[in-house]
Motif scaffolding. Structure first.
Motif, mmCIF file in Angstrom:
data_model
loop_
_atom_site.group_PDB
_atom_site.id
_atom_site.type_symbol
_atom_site.label_atom_id
_atom_site.label_comp_id
_atom_site.label_asym_id
_atom_site.label_seq_id
_atom_site.Cartn_x
_atom_site.Cartn_y
_atom_site.Cartn_z
ATOM 1 N N GLU A 298 39.764 115.980 64.521
ATOM 2 C CA GLU A 298 38.321 116.944 64.043
ATOM 3 C C GLU A 298 36.886 116.103 64.489
ATOM 4 O O GLU A 298 37.129 114.716 64.324
ATOM 5 C CB GLU A 298 37.682 117.435 62.903
ATOM 6 C CG GLU A 298 38.951 118.533 62.273
ATOM 7 C CD GLU A 298 38.363 119.887 62.145
ATOM 8 O OE1 GLU A 298 37.197 119.901 63.527
ATOM 9 O OE2 GLU A 298 38.378 120.662 61.687
ATOM 10 N N VAL A 299 35.869 116.628 65.283
ATOM 11 C CA VAL A 299 34.920 116.356 65.704
ATOM 12 C C VAL A 299 33.472 116.430 64.424
ATOM 13 O O VAL A 299 33.205 117.159 64.133
ATOM 14 C CB VAL A 299 34.089 116.388 66.745
ATOM 15 C CG1 VAL A 299 32.529 115.623 67.299
ATOM 16 C CG2 VAL A 299 35.088 116.250 68.119
ATOM 17 N N GLU A 300 33.636 115.008 64.141
ATOM 18 C CA GLU A 300 32.387 115.374 62.650
ATOM 19 C C GLU A 300 31.233 114.970 63.053
ATOM 20 O O GLU A 300 31.059 114.548 63.997
ATOM 21 C CB GLU A 300 33.136 114.830 61.623
ATOM 22 C CG GLU A 300 34.211 114.729 60.916
ATOM 23 C CD GLU A 300 34.161 114.342 59.562
ATOM 24 O OE1 GLU A 300 33.718 113.054 58.696
ATOM 25 O OE2 GLU A 300 35.767 113.572 58.806
ATOM 26 N N CYS A 301 30.498 115.787 62.737
ATOM 27 C CA CYS A 301 29.118 116.380 63.207
ATOM 28 C C CYS A 301 27.615 116.389 62.906
ATOM 29 O O CYS A 301 28.294 117.540 61.432
ATOM 30 C CB CYS A 301 28.859 116.539 64.647
ATOM 31 S SG CYS A 301 29.202 118.853 64.634
ATOM 32 N N ALA A 302 26.582 116.344 62.642
ATOM 33 C CA ALA A 302 25.863 116.828 61.823
ATOM 34 C C ALA A 302 24.889 117.484 62.863
ATOM 35 O O ALA A 302 24.349 116.830 63.071
ATOM 36 C CB ALA A 302 24.492 115.905 61.080
ATOM 37 N N VAL A 303 23.803 118.667 62.671
ATOM 38 C CA VAL A 303 22.736 119.020 63.254
ATOM 39 C C VAL A 303 21.879 118.845 62.934
ATOM 40 O O VAL A 303 21.141 119.330 61.445
ATOM 41 C CB VAL A 303 23.009 120.577 63.938
ATOM 42 C CG1 VAL A 303 21.765 121.312 64.993
ATOM 43 C CG2 VAL A 303 25.150 120.165 64.986
ATOM 44 N N TYR A 304 20.139 118.988 63.048
ATOM 45 C CA TYR A 304 18.672 118.904 63.252
ATOM 46 C C TYR A 304 17.345 118.982 63.657
ATOM 47 O O TYR A 304 17.752 119.514 64.667
ATOM 48 C CB TYR A 304 18.497 117.438 62.519
ATOM 49 C CG TYR A 304 19.281 115.763 61.512
ATOM 50 C CD1 TYR A 304 18.983 116.599 60.136
ATOM 51 C CD2 TYR A 304 20.426 115.993 62.183
ATOM 52 C CE1 TYR A 304 20.015 114.827 59.769
ATOM 53 C CE2 TYR A 304 21.160 114.710 61.045
ATOM 54 C CZ TYR A 304 20.795 114.825 60.329
ATOM 55 O OH TYR A 304 21.582 113.823 59.056
ATOM 56 N N TYR A 305 17.217 119.942 63.559
ATOM 57 C CA TYR A 305 15.556 120.426 63.622
ATOM 58 C C TYR A 305 14.909 120.030 63.377
ATOM 59 O O TYR A 305 14.479 119.636 62.317
ATOM 60 C CB TYR A 305 16.303 122.199 63.500
ATOM 61 C CG TYR A 305 14.674 122.703 63.870
ATOM 62 C CD1 TYR A 305 14.572 123.100 65.219
ATOM 63 C CD2 TYR A 305 13.225 123.068 62.929
ATOM 64 C CE1 TYR A 305 13.914 123.380 66.027
ATOM 65 C CE2 TYR A 305 12.252 123.758 63.729
ATOM 66 C CZ TYR A 305 12.207 124.027 64.578
ATOM 67 O OH TYR A 305 10.939 124.186 65.800
ATOM 68 N N ARG A 306 14.336 119.241 64.301
ATOM 69 C CA ARG A 306 13.260 117.996 63.832
ATOM 70 C C ARG A 306 13.793 117.201 62.531
ATOM 71 O O ARG A 306 14.858 116.644 62.677
ATOM 72 C CB ARG A 306 11.685 118.798 63.212
ATOM 73 C CG ARG A 306 11.626 119.460 64.153
ATOM 74 C CD ARG A 306 9.814 120.017 64.005
ATOM 75 N NE ARG A 306 9.913 121.422 64.763
ATOM 76 C CZ ARG A 306 9.437 120.946 66.603
ATOM 77 N NH1 ARG A 306 9.457 119.985 66.323
ATOM 78 N NH2 ARG A 306 9.061 121.848 67.243
ATOM 79 N N ASP A 307 13.514 117.302 60.914
ATOM 80 C CA ASP A 307 14.358 116.541 60.338
ATOM 81 C C ASP A 307 15.053 117.492 58.945
ATOM 82 O O ASP A 307 15.392 116.530 58.137
ATOM 83 C CB ASP A 307 12.915 115.552 59.635
ATOM 84 C CG ASP A 307 12.125 114.799 59.997
ATOM 85 O OD1 ASP A 307 12.719 114.154 61.055
ATOM 86 O OD2 ASP A 307 11.052 114.753 60.488
ATOM 87 N N GLU A 308 15.256 117.902 59.744
ATOM 88 C CA GLU A 308 16.091 119.174 58.945
ATOM 89 C C GLU A 308 17.282 119.628 58.965
ATOM 90 O O GLU A 308 17.812 119.770 60.234
ATOM 91 C CB GLU A 308 15.500 121.305 58.244
ATOM 92 C CG GLU A 308 16.452 121.130 57.149
ATOM 93 C CD GLU A 308 15.610 122.872 57.569
ATOM 94 O OE1 GLU A 308 16.169 124.072 56.446
ATOM 95 O OE2 GLU A 308 14.190 123.225 58.175
#
Length: 274
Positions: free
Chosen positions: A70-80
């Protein structure tokens, strides 16, 4: 108006300017990921095709799902933070379609996964059925049929937006059944299912104008201490890249990144390089 754009091939990390893996951008100016503005729906590779897009042998045993890839990741819109998939933030456990039916409630988002395939998303609408975008058509199918042998899980908590009521999620999904080809407003099954749950136009094709800075950041978690960041102008582009990584798997993504960093170091060490 009658001319059609050819599908753009994806650029490798070696060809795309990206952010430093430690999160520190050592050069001035924006570092951006790939724009998928003319790219076709990736669902055409979700089943019936091998990783390279060639036809899969129907007699060949389907690859199993391996959670370690699994490719673990996070996505941010600006700082959120607007999306997160990691063992620390949510359960990545998967189930057989028959077992998942015991856990599903109407309005849930379901993700079907298998090694070497794009993940396929669907909206559970009750009575053992899902609505999903598959091969350029919104279909109403039994969950067990939509799985096509893949493992699955409920993914309501991956995106951090405020969800609509379950009844509205189901209504959004059912009202689109039968749409196909140019009637569609979503590039892939994930964008469709997420739009049904959250109702945000950003999940639709052309929902955002790609002008100016890149407010979306895709943070690929390489290890406990290291990550790699790509920036995008739209949520749609970010989702396409995230799904490409899921398709490749963790091992291949890390190898691709390692090749990119190696080529960057070679360029920096060449005589006359800035």
């Amino acid at each position: 108006m009658g001319n059609q754009m050819d599908k753009l091939s994806h650029l490798s990390y070696a060809e795309v300017p990206t952010v430093d893996p430690n999160g520190v951008d050592t050069e001035e100016g924006p570092r951006i990921g790939v724009s998928y503005i003319f790219s076709n729906d990736d669902d055409e590779l979700e089943d019936g095709c091998a990783v390279d897009g060639t036809a899969r042998d129907p007699n060949q045993e389907e690859k199993q799902y391996d959670q370690r890839d699994e490719v673990e990741c996070a996505v941010y819109y600006r700082d959120e933070c607007i999306y997160e998939k990691s063992a620390k933030s949510a359960s990545l456990e998967v189930y057989s379609p028959e077992n998942l039916l015991n856990k599903c409630k109407a309005g849930d988002l379901v993700e079907f996964v298998a090694t070497g395939q794009y993940p396929h998303w669907a909206v559970y609408v009750g009575d053992f059925q899902v609505v999903h975008l598959h091969r350029a058509e919104v279909k109403n199918s039994f969950l067990t049929d939509a799985s096509q042998g893949r493992r699955c899980r409920i993914v309501n908590d991956f995106y951090k937006f405020k969800a609509l009521s379950p009844d509205m999620v189901v209504q959004n999904a059912m009202e689109q059944v039968g749409l196909k080809d140019r009637e569609l407003s979503w590039r892939n099954s994930e964008c469709f299912a997420a739009w049904c749950m959250f109702g945000k136009r950003e999940f639709k094709m052309g929902g955002e104008i790609r002008i100016g800075k890149q407010p979306y950041r895709l943070k690929i978690l390489m290890s406990d201490k290291h990550s790699h960041v790509l920036e995008f102008q739209s949520l749609e582009d970010m989702i396409m890249e995230k799904r490409r990584n899921d398709h490749l798997g963790r091992t291949a993504v890390l190898q691709e990144l390692a090749t990119h960093f190696s080529s960057v170091e070679e360029i920096k060490s060449e005589p006359g390089a800035d």
